[in-house]
Design an enzyme around this catalytic site. Structure first.
Site, mmCIF file in Angstrom:
data_model
loop_
_atom_site.group_PDB
_atom_site.id
_atom_site.type_symbol
_atom_site.label_atom_id
_atom_site.label_comp_id
_atom_site.label_asym_id
_atom_site.label_seq_id
_atom_site.Cartn_x
_atom_site.Cartn_y
_atom_site.Cartn_z
ATOM 1 N N HIS A 1 55.328 23.575 41.546
ATOM 2 C CA HIS A 1 54.058 23.235 42.186
ATOM 3 C C HIS A 1 53.600 21.843 41.777
ATOM 4 O O HIS A 1 53.985 21.326 40.733
ATOM 5 C CB HIS A 1 52.970 24.266 41.876
ATOM 6 C CG HIS A 1 52.669 24.452 40.419
ATOM 7 N ND1 HIS A 1 53.513 25.111 39.556
ATOM 8 C CD2 HIS A 1 51.600 24.061 39.676
ATOM 9 C CE1 HIS A 1 52.976 25.135 38.343
ATOM 10 N NE2 HIS A 1 51.821 24.493 38.393
ATOM 11 N N HIS B 1 50.066 19.478 41.391
ATOM 12 C CA HIS B 1 48.607 19.437 41.288
ATOM 13 C C HIS B 1 48.138 18.168 41.983
ATOM 14 O O HIS B 1 48.645 17.077 41.687
ATOM 15 C CB HIS B 1 48.166 19.364 39.822
ATOM 16 C CG HIS B 1 48.502 20.563 39.014
ATOM 17 N ND1 HIS B 1 47.563 21.522 38.700
ATOM 18 C CD2 HIS B 1 49.669 20.964 38.446
ATOM 19 C CE1 HIS B 1 48.139 22.464 37.969
ATOM 20 N NE2 HIS B 1 49.427 22.150 37.800
#
Length: 144
Positions: A107, A109
């Site tokens: 992932h 941010h």
């Protein structure tokens, strides 16, 4: 967690993708989901994840998935600037426990930043109320 560990299908992001856990969604297509971080380091803190890959880290992701995640992360950053009027954007990505990773599903941010606001450490401000995140997500979605 090791950089070479097997993918855990019970990780929090896999559970969000299966609809087992709630999330405040900003944008999605068949391949990528963008949603609000429930432990925001700044107003508008988003997470960008693949819906198709089980890569845990940048080291193991398929090149075409990485390209799509990078493109959507750029769109999320542009949406943050347009919707929130932030002065800058931090893009962060962590790999392995020693690298600061806490959820082992690749992932990114996307964290809006302001010159006159301090960015909180991860989890420092506590868990955000989804009712507070939802209107911010709606503003970001409109700018996507």
């Amino acid at each position: 967690m090791s950089l070479n560990a097997a993918y855990d299908p019970q990780n929090v992001f896999a559970r969000i993708l299966r609809g087992e856990l709630p999330s405040v969604r900003v944008w999605e297509d068949d391949a990528v989901l963008v949603f609000m971080d429930v432990f925001p380091q700044s107003e508008g803190h988003m997470l960008v994840i693949s819906k198709t890959s089980q890569a845990q880290t940048l080291l193991g992701v398929e090149p075409e998935v990485l390209a799509r995640l990078a493109t959507v992360s750029q769109r999320a950053a542009r949406a943050a600037v347009a919707a929130l009027g932030c002065d800058g954007v931090s893009l962060m990505q962590f790999n392995g426990t020693a690298g600061g990773q806490t959820v082992f599903h690749l992932h990114f941010h996307v964290i809006p930043r302001w010159a006159d606001r301090r960015m909180a450490g991860h989890g420092e401000a506590g868990m955000a109320d989804p009712a507070v995140l939802a209107p911010i997500a709606a503003r970001l979605a409109a700018a996507f």
